[in-house]
Design an enzyme around this catalytic site. Structure first.
Site, short mmCIF file in Angstrom:
data_model
loop_
_atom_site.label_atom_id
_atom_site.label_comp_id
_atom_site.label_asym_id
_atom_site.label_seq_id
_atom_site.Cartn_x
_atom_site.Cartn_y
_atom_site.Cartn_z
NE ARG A 299 -3.91 -2.27 2.18
CZ ARG A 299 -3.87 -3.58 1.94
NH1 ARG A 299 -2.71 -4.19 1.84
NH2 ARG A 299 -4.98 -4.28 1.81
CG ASP B 296 -2.51 -14.49 5.17
OD1 ASP B 296 -3.16 -15.23 4.40
OD2 ASP B 296 -2.27 -13.29 4.92
#
Length: 426
Positions: free
Chosen positions: A25, A313
């Site tokens: 990002r 994850d």
């Protein structure tokens, strides 16, 4: 191939590579911002380097030296039409977030990736962007790559997402920043909020109310310096190593503890693990702390519901810890594992069974029986970085030698993983 053997204990003070989600990002938002963005602590893993390559292909000047990156942003409409296809490599974050950005651009672009990306579902992003007015096509009507995107004038929408996905939410919000009117995204559970936090750091107004996020169109980003904290998803493997190797203790410095990501901390503590947060602080809107982890006897628990998006994850390495916990661990509501780099339900179960673990797959998760004595095995990462590292941690708890084939996948998120394990073993 990575070779792993039992070790006596782990101890010391370490740092893990920069947060993958935040690194992506920072580059993207820096490219869209007015001015120069300096990034420290960037993760120079394969996925994040794919993001840099894509923006360079659209005319953005980016200098990268290990974990320091300079992005010379040109504003929202400073991107140039790429002359060739944009290659996202193995990065789902790159292709899905860039879909939202490209949907706003007055040009045509095509994105593709590796074999794994070619199998991952894209319609969850494509459908809402089409509702906003973007022209997107791809295999099976936009379900799979390559994706062809012709951006243009977009209209804000109020979208209720059927899945809690930071990638879906982020794509829609990024498109919404240049759409007419207001764009809102509502999720069934709160997913990672790195996009919302970093947009605010770049000067964007973001409204949040529970599982709903809202942005107004026509907003610009202003460049700034970003310090990327250590990735808690990478720290999870070291936490697990401490938990499966008796006598171990580690201080893991400068780890991001964003509450949408700290499910691993909650799970370790619920299992009876000793894990303390020290020196808590906030950097670029993101909470950060040092983690003091001490070996503990674990017990099996149930992991389900709102907790799942906060540790999706980490489930492969949580499953490894569960093999060394007393009693049964049940993981439910984790269907999303099936559409990661591999079908992680099938892959985790199959690989752990090679060690002699008792693991049963279910439609939305798995059941792990502990405590089980593991024996060294030859494991295939299947090109999935988190599988490779999780099975390496299992190898630390197993008798004999464990061999991880296709270990190069680990560099996607944790360059230097093997050498760090060696450095802290005693």
């Amino acid at each position: 191939m990575l070779r792993v053997k039992q070790t006596n204990k782990f101890e010391g003070t370490v740092r893990v590579p920069g947060d993958k989600s935040i690194s992506h990002r920072a580059v993207m938002f820096g490219a869209l911002a007015n001015g120069t963005t300096e990034i420290e602590g960037f993760l120079p893993g394969a996925d994040c380097l794919s993001t840099i390559a894509c923006f360079r292909s659209m005319g953005i000047e980016i200098e990268q030296q290990e974990d320091r990156v300079t992005v010379r942003g040109k504003g929202w409409y400073g991107l140039q039409e790429p002359v060739s296809r944009l290659d996202v490599g193995n990065s789902g974050t790159t292709i899905r977030l860039m879909s939202g950005i490209l949907a706003t651009q007055p040009f045509h672009a095509v994105m593709e990736g590796d074999e794994s990306i070619a199998k991952r579902p894209m319609r969850r992003v494509v459908a809402p962007l089409r509702q906003m007015g973007a022209k997107i096509d791809g295999r099976r009507e936009g379900e799979f790559t390559p994706l062809s995107i012709r951006g243009g004038e977009l209209q804000g929408i109020a979208y209720t997402s059927p899945v809690a996905s930071a990638q879906v939410k982020s794509a829609i919000l990024l498109a919404g920043l240049q759409a007419k009117g207001e764009t809102t995204v509502t999720e069934p559970h709160l997913s990672r909020d790195h996009t919302e936090r970093m947009l605010q750091a770049f000067g964007v107004r973001v409204e949040r109310d529970g599982c709903t996020v809202k942005v107004q169109g026509g907003q610009e980003l202003q460049a700034r310096s970003i310090q990327v904290p250590g990735d808690i998803s990478s720290a999870a493997f070291l936490i697990a190593a401490v938990m499966v190797v008796p006598g171990s203790s580690l201080l893991i410095e400068n780890v991001g503890i964003n509450p949408t990501r700290t499910g691993i901390i909650d799970v370790v503590q619920q299992m009876g693990g000793k894990l303390e947060l020290l020196n808590e602080r906030v950097v670029n809107e993101e909470p950060v702390a040092d983690l003091l982890v001490t070996h503990s006897e674990l017990k099996g628990i149930e992991i389900a519901g709102d907790l799942i998006p906060r540790l999706i994850d980490e489930i492969p390495v949580i499953a490894v810890m569960a093999t060394q916990a007393s009693g049964r661990t049940v993981i439910r509501d984790a269907e999303e594992l099936k559409v990661k780099e591999t079908d992680r339900i099938a892959t985790v179960v199959g690989q752990l069974r090679k060690f002699g673990a008792t693991v049963t797959p279910t439609e939305d998760g798995m059941i792990i029986e502990g405590k089980t004595a593991l024996s060294g095995a030859t494991i295939d990462s299947m090109g999935d970085h988190r599988i490779g590292m999780a099975m390496a941690i299992a190898g630390l708890a197993a008798s004999g030698e464990t061999v991880i084939e296709n270990d190069e996948a680990i560099a996607v998120s944790f360059p230097g993983f093997a050498s760090l394990l060696e450095q802290i073993s005693h």
